[in-house]
Scaffold this motif. Structure first.
Motif, PDB file in Angstrom:
ATOM      1  N   ASN A 176       0.851  -1.177   0.050  1.00 52.74           N
ATOM      2  CA  ASN A 176       0.227  -0.141   0.009  1.00 52.74           C
ATOM      3  C   ASN A 176       0.769   1.021   0.040  1.00 52.74           C
ATOM      4  O   ASN A 176       1.985   1.321  -0.672  1.00 52.74           O
ATOM      5  CB  ASN A 176      -0.850  -0.022   1.372  1.00 52.74           C
ATOM      6  N   ILE A 177       0.604   2.298   0.890  1.00 51.86           N
ATOM      7  CA  ILE A 177       1.405   3.380   0.888  1.00 51.86           C
ATOM      8  C   ILE A 177       2.464   3.197   2.135  1.00 51.86           C
ATOM      9  O   ILE A 177       3.376   4.358   2.199  1.00 51.86           O
ATOM     10  CB  ILE A 177       0.655   4.752   1.329  1.00 51.86           C
ATOM     11  N   GLY A 178       2.813   2.026   2.416  1.00 54.11           N
ATOM     12  CA  GLY A 178       4.044   1.652   3.611  1.00 54.11           C
ATOM     13  C   GLY A 178       3.947   1.956   4.813  1.00 54.11           C
ATOM     14  O   GLY A 178       4.743   2.054   5.678  1.00 54.11           O
ATOM     15  N   ALA A 179       2.567   1.475   5.276  1.00 57.65           N
ATOM     16  CA  ALA A 179       2.145   1.800   6.779  1.00 57.65           C
ATOM     17  C   ALA A 179       2.957   0.839   7.556  1.00 57.65           C
ATOM     18  O   ALA A 179       3.450   1.143   8.598  1.00 57.65           O
ATOM     19  CB  ALA A 179       0.854   1.344   6.766  1.00 57.65           C
TER      20      ALA A 179
ATOM     21  N   ASN B 201      -0.902   4.418  -7.923  1.00 54.15           N
ATOM     22  CA  ASN B 201      -1.350   5.623  -7.156  1.00 54.15           C
ATOM     23  C   ASN B 201      -0.525   5.131  -5.906  1.00 54.15           C
ATOM     24  O   ASN B 201       0.369   6.053  -5.275  1.00 54.15           O
ATOM     25  CB  ASN B 201      -2.539   5.875  -6.830  1.00 54.15           C
ATOM     26  N   ASN B 202      -0.603   4.025  -5.219  1.00 58.93           N
ATOM     27  CA  ASN B 202       0.008   3.524  -3.842  1.00 58.93           C
ATOM     28  C   ASN B 202       1.647   3.451  -4.109  1.00 58.93           C
ATOM     29  O   ASN B 202       2.231   4.039  -3.100  1.00 58.93           O
ATOM     30  CB  ASN B 202      -0.661   2.235  -3.470  1.00 58.93           C
ATOM     31  N   TYR B 203       1.942   3.011  -5.316  1.00 61.63           N
ATOM     32  CA  TYR B 203       3.183   2.786  -5.507  1.00 61.63           C
ATOM     33  C   TYR B 203       4.051   4.314  -5.523  1.00 61.63           C
ATOM     34  O   TYR B 203       5.095   4.493  -4.912  1.00 61.63           O
ATOM     35  CB  TYR B 203       3.509   2.117  -7.016  1.00 61.63           C
ATOM     36  N   ALA B 204       3.552   5.376  -6.061  1.00 61.23           N
ATOM     37  CA  ALA B 204       3.763   6.519  -6.242  1.00 61.23           C
ATOM     38  C   ALA B 204       3.963   7.124  -4.561  1.00 61.23           C
ATOM     39  O   ALA B 204       4.973   7.992  -4.602  1.00 61.23           O
ATOM     40  CB  ALA B 204       2.941   7.640  -6.880  1.00 61.23           C
TER      41      ALA B 204
END
Length: 277
Positions: free
Chosen positions: A23-26, A46-49
């Motif tokens: 995901n976004i790195g949680a 989008n998550n990768y960005a």
């Protein structure tokens, strides 16, 4: 995150972690900032960005983000839904795509075959991602998995959460459920899951003497209470989960009047949903 911190303290050294569905790195970012070596696998662009932005904002973090989908074979896939609920499909309707690779190939390509922990939360694709994982486990028998067992997400791909649990059992793992009570409950693929979505630990260790959390035997009363509560909730997905798990409950409970009333009420409201159960 608590188990990852515990495992790091237990090992007494920086860990190597594979975060599948980052995901976004949680999970990835706090671990990487703390000095652990982390491979963050994320399919959604989008998550990768966001992962890349997190990497840039924390230049000292030992974080390797890769924009790939963990699938059963090499292929281009399409992405449905978004954010933390992105799922891999074969339909181009969403307009978003990703390269799919077997998890074992991703891990070997980026040289993370010595992983201590592999976290998997990919909205039902966990079963496919484990395709041909046997050589990695044979070479690294101590690797543990923390994975999400999601009733509805597994159903989306045509398999059951029992199939996913059985896959880990076939690989030689014992299963434990991280319960909301804070303990670890022994679990097996033949048992009711209780909640529609739970986090599981797949390990080859007997966790009873490890000291992470109290380890309890499987608790039928807790699972059946959660299933009964879900069966009576207005949410269709919760009711479907409860109905699917009914067959794994004890016969004595299934014969009880309260279950019969709840079950009949469900059938009356959702005859089509119950027809195949």
């Amino acid at each position: 995150m608590l188990y990852f911190n515990f495992r790091a303290d237990e090992l007494g050294r920086p860990m190597t972690v594979v975060d599948v569905g980052a995901n976004i790195g949680a999970l990835s970012l706090p671990l990487a900032v703390s000095g652990h070596r982390v491979l963050s696998i994320e399919a959604d662009p989008n998550n990768y960005a966001c992962l890349l932005a997190a990497k840039r904002a924390n230049p000292g973090a030992n974080l390797l983000p890769v924009n790939l989908a963990a699938t059963s074979r090499f292929r281009m896939v399409f992405l449905e839904s978004d954010s933390a609920w992105t799922q891999v499909t074969d339909s181009p309707a969403s307009g978003r795509s990703a390269l799919g690779m077997p998890l074992v190939d991703i891990i070997e390509t980026f040289e993370f075959a010595d992983a201590d922990l592999i976290k998997m939360d990919i909205e039902g694709s966990e079963f496919s991602a484990l395709t041909a994982i046997e050589p990695l486990i044979a070479n690294n028998p101590d690797v543990e998995f923390v994975y999400e067992s999601n009733f509805e997400a597994c159903d989306f791909y045509g398999h059951r959460r029992q199939d996913l649990a059985r896959r880990f059992e076939d690989l030689g793992y014992s299963l434990y459920c991280f319960r909301p009570q804070g303990d670890l409950m022994r679990y097996a693929s033949s048992l009711p899951q209780g909640l529609a979505i739970v986090d599981m630990l797949a390990t080859k260790r007997d966790m009873s003497g490890v000291g992470y959390a109290p380890v309890v035997d499987y608790d039928y009363e807790w699972a059946e209470l959660e299933i009964r509560k879900a069966l009576n909730r207005p949410m269709e997905v919760q009711q479907k989960h409860a109905l699917s798990d009914l067959k794994y409950c004890r016969p004595a409970l299934l014969d009880s009047g309260v279950w019969k009333r709840a079950y009949q009420a469900y059938l009356k409201k959702n005859p089509a949903s119950a027809s195949g159960s």
